[in-house]
Design a protein around this motif. Structure first.
Motif, PDB file in Angstrom:
ATOM      1  N   LEU A   1       0.827  -1.204   0.000  1.00 17.93           N
ATOM      2  CA  LEU A   1       0.000   0.000   0.000  1.00 17.93           C
ATOM      3  C   LEU A   1       0.864   1.259   0.000  1.00 17.93           C
ATOM      4  CD1 LEU A   1      -2.874  -1.014   2.468  1.00 17.93           C
ATOM      5  CD2 LEU A   1      -2.940  -0.890  -0.032  1.00 17.93           C
TER       6      LEU A   1
ATOM      7  N   LEU B   1       2.013   1.665  -3.479  1.00 19.83           N
ATOM      8  CA  LEU B   1       0.876   2.114  -4.291  1.00 19.83           C
ATOM      9  C   LEU B   1       0.695   3.622  -4.181  1.00 19.83           C
ATOM     10  CD1 LEU B   1      -1.708   1.629  -5.977  1.00 19.83           C
ATOM     11  CD2 LEU B   1      -2.903   1.159  -3.825  1.00 19.83           C
ATOM     12  N   ARG B   2       0.795   4.151  -2.971  1.00 17.28           N
ATOM     13  CA  ARG B   2       0.631   5.597  -2.785  1.00 17.28           C
ATOM     14  C   ARG B   2       1.687   6.372  -3.581  1.00 17.28           C
ATOM     15  NH1 ARG B   2       0.280   3.748   2.645  1.00 17.28           N
ATOM     16  NH2 ARG B   2      -1.881   3.693   3.404  1.00 17.28           N
TER      17      ARG B   2
ATOM     18  N   HIS C   1       0.933   6.020  -7.404  1.00 18.26           N
ATOM     19  CA  HIS C   1      -0.251   6.777  -7.811  1.00 18.26           C
ATOM     20  C   HIS C   1       0.017   8.280  -7.793  1.00 18.26           C
ATOM     21  CE1 HIS C   1      -4.479   7.158  -8.726  1.00 18.26           C
ATOM     22  NE2 HIS C   1      -4.627   8.034  -7.755  1.00 18.26           N
ATOM     23  N   SER C   2       0.860   8.734  -6.870  1.00 19.07           N
ATOM     24  CA  SER C   2       1.175  10.162  -6.822  1.00 19.07           C
ATOM     25  C   SER C   2       2.070  10.583  -7.978  1.00 19.07           C
ATOM     26  CB  SER C   2       1.858  10.503  -5.492  1.00 19.07           C
ATOM     27  OG  SER C   2       3.125   9.874  -5.404  1.00 19.07           O
TER      28      SER C   2
ATOM     29  N   SER D   1      -9.365  -0.428   0.893  1.00 19.70           N
ATOM     30  CA  SER D   1      -8.267   0.524   1.082  1.00 19.70           C
ATOM     31  C   SER D   1      -7.409   0.634  -0.173  1.00 19.70           C
ATOM     32  CB  SER D   1      -7.417   0.095   2.279  1.00 19.70           C
ATOM     33  OG  SER D   1      -6.329   0.979   2.464  1.00 19.70           O
ATOM     34  N   ALA D   2      -7.131  -0.523  -0.802  1.00 19.42           N
ATOM     35  CA  ALA D   2      -6.315  -0.513  -2.020  1.00 19.42           C
ATOM     36  C   ALA D   2      -7.002   0.281  -3.135  1.00 19.42           C
ATOM     37  CB  ALA D   2      -6.046  -1.941  -2.473  1.00 19.42           C
TER      38      ALA D   2
ATOM     39  N   GLN E   1      -9.254   2.617  -2.777  1.00 15.92           N
ATOM     40  CA  GLN E   1      -9.301   4.036  -2.400  1.00 15.92           C
ATOM     41  C   GLN E   1      -7.979   4.741  -2.659  1.00 15.92           C
ATOM     42  OE1 GLN E   1     -10.542   3.779   1.701  1.00 15.92           O
ATOM     43  NE2 GLN E   1     -12.706   4.109   1.198  1.00 15.92           N
ATOM     44  N   HIS E   2      -6.886   3.994  -2.564  1.00 18.94           N
ATOM     45  CA  HIS E   2      -5.573   4.593  -2.792  1.00 18.94           C
ATOM     46  C   HIS E   2      -5.137   4.526  -4.255  1.00 18.94           C
ATOM     47  CE1 HIS E   2      -5.268   4.277   1.638  1.00 18.94           C
ATOM     48  NE2 HIS E   2      -4.465   5.319   1.510  1.00 18.94           N
ATOM     49  N   GLY E   3      -6.027   4.102  -5.144  1.00 15.41           N
ATOM     50  CA  GLY E   3      -5.746   4.191  -6.571  1.00 15.41           C
ATOM     51  C   GLY E   3      -5.541   2.885  -7.297  1.00 15.41           C
TER      52      GLY E   3
END
Length: 466
Positions: free
Chosen positions: A64, A67-68, A71-72, A93-94, A96-98
């Motif tokens: 995760l 992933l953040r 995605h950023s 959660s995954a 939601q974080h993209g």
């Protein structure tokens, strides 16, 4: 070019398993076991997709966390999360974080391949939409501040929220589709689809299938059901572009569909109900087409609940500098070339030209100037650099007499000659409109009339009065 997929998992066996499944389908792969090597691989060469495990032993960041970061940095790259200890909260959660999707281990190869294909297709469509929006440019906004454009803009704002059908008329290349897109964007259907049917380019035999769709055959696999534009535009807006080119028989069937908001697919018997707002454009005089028997009168009145007219570019020449500057910026952005300044004499020549191809032609000319005009990016584009067809049509008025001629004249005659050519150029620039010419040259309208009479220059207004 094959898609490249980055596989991030701390278990070598899992990485090899996923790699084998993907390579068998023609994908290229790279591997990483922990966050630092994964981020380095991602930044070295952006992959088409990332398959990412949630739990990574001995890693600085877990899945995760990676992933953040991904995605950023590159939100358009899809990420598929995998885990052997998954639960609903983790999956949510995954997402939601993209993340595009979440797959639990152990997974079947078919499930993995299906998710990968869908993720890649979604990313491809998003890229194409972004590119279309970039290229569209003026397709989403009406540029200019002339009285004609302001009046049209006011009409758009009034009719857009109502849901009424609108017939948009005007010459080819003037921006009729721009107006249609503005109406859709300002309507209550803005979140619905905007579908365009170009009636001028489709063969008559194909038109009905495109409008109403085709029902599935007895063997649905061999002949699947195909939706037409009415069905695809459900909940949104359908634009019938250049509707005057639609065959009479098809016009009759669409009249009924507009009245009932229902239709039958070709080869089918069930009525399909839709909720569609219909807009139409035409570069022909539809009243004349009705008189000639080429257009149905009932179809016309179904379409022309609210008529809007888009002016030709020659009738709003004061908007040319704004449009030319906008097209120059767009062309430079898409081509990667520096913007070229358009000199005052160039803008005057562009304003004086008749523009038979309207705004579309102006955009093409600006593209040509950016590529073909001599000089460097620091050199302004002069009028003598314009394409021959434009330069030839305005040179007789815009070219001031040679210096030798002026120098051989007394001061008064030289001044009169210059004023004559200058005012002729400005009159041409503003389509012979005395008020707009007077405002630009800084004279009272009556004073300009007197000056033109003194010099023997006739404006189009004076000629029209004779």
């Amino acid at each position: 070019m094959a898609y490249e997929i980055l596989i991030v998992d701390d278990e070598p066996d899992i990485r090899l398993l996923i790699e084998g499944i993907l390579r068998d389908e023609g994908y290229e792969t790279r591997q990483a076991a922990e966050s630092d090597s994964a981020l380095a691989a991602f930044r070295a060469r952006r992959p088409s997709l990332v398959v990412l495990d949630v739990w990574l032993q001995g890693s600085r960041l877990d899945g995760l966390g990676i992933l953040r970061v991904l995605h950023s940095e590159e939100p358009q790259v899809p990420v598929v999360m995998i885990s052997g200890h998954g639960n609903i909260e983790m999956a949510v959660s995954a997402i939601q974080h993209g993340a595009y999707d979440f797959i639990e281990k152990p997974f079947k190869s078919d499930r993995l391949l299906l998710v990968v294909r869908r993720a890649l297709e979604t990313a491809r469509l998003a890229r194409e939409n972004a590119e279309l929006r970039l290229r569209a440019g003026p397709e989403t906004e009406l540029l200019g501040e002339s009285p004609q454009v302001n009046l049209l803009r006011h009409g758009i704002e009034k009719v857009a929220p109502t849901g009424s059908r609108v017939l948009i008329s005007g010459p080819a290349g003037s921006g009729k589709e721009v107006v249609a897109r503005m109406i859709h964007a300002r309507s209550r259907r803005t979140d619905g689809p905007f579908v365009v049917l170009n009636c001028a380019t489709l063969q008559p035999a194909r038109l009905e299938a495109e409008v109403f769709g085709v029902e599935a055959g007895s063997d649905a696999a061999a002949q699947p059901r195909r939706a037409g534009v009415l069905e695809r535009a459900h909940g949104g807006t359908l634009l019938l572009d250049e509707v005057s080119d639609m065959p009479l028989e098809t016009q009759g069937k669409i009249v009924r569909a507009l009245q009932d908001q229902t239709f039958e697919r070709l080869g089918g018997s069930a009525r399909v109900k839709v909720d569609v707002r219909v807009l139409a454009t035409s570069n022909k005089d539809l009243q004349g087409e009705i008189a000639a028997g080429r257009f149905r009168e009932d179809f016309y009145y179904r379409l022309a609940v609210v008529p809007l007219k888009v002016p030709a570019l020659r009738d709003r020449c004061e908007d040319v500098p704004v449009l030319a500057g906008y097209f120059m910026a767009r062309s430079a952005e898409t081509s990667g070339m520096p913007i070229r300044e358009l000199s005052t004499d160039t803008l005057t020549a562009l304003q004086a030209y008749e523009w038979p191809g309207n705004v579309r032609q102006l955009r093409n000319v600006v593209d040509w100037l950016l590529i073909m005009a001599p000089g460097t990016a620091a050199d302004p584009v002069r009028a003598d650099m314009l394409p021959p067809e434009i330069g030839a049509s305005v040179s007789a008025v815009l070219n001031v007499a040679p210096a030798a001629d002026i120098m051989g004249l007394p001061l008064r005659e030289a001044r009169d000659l210059f004023e004559t050519q200058y005012l002729q150029a400005q009159l041409m620039r503003f389509g012979g409109n005395i008020s707009r010419t007077a405002g630009f040259v800084g004279m009272e309208r009556s004073a300009l009339h007197r000056k033109l009479k003194q010099l023997g220059v006739n404006s189009s207004e004076e000629r029209a009065g004779n």
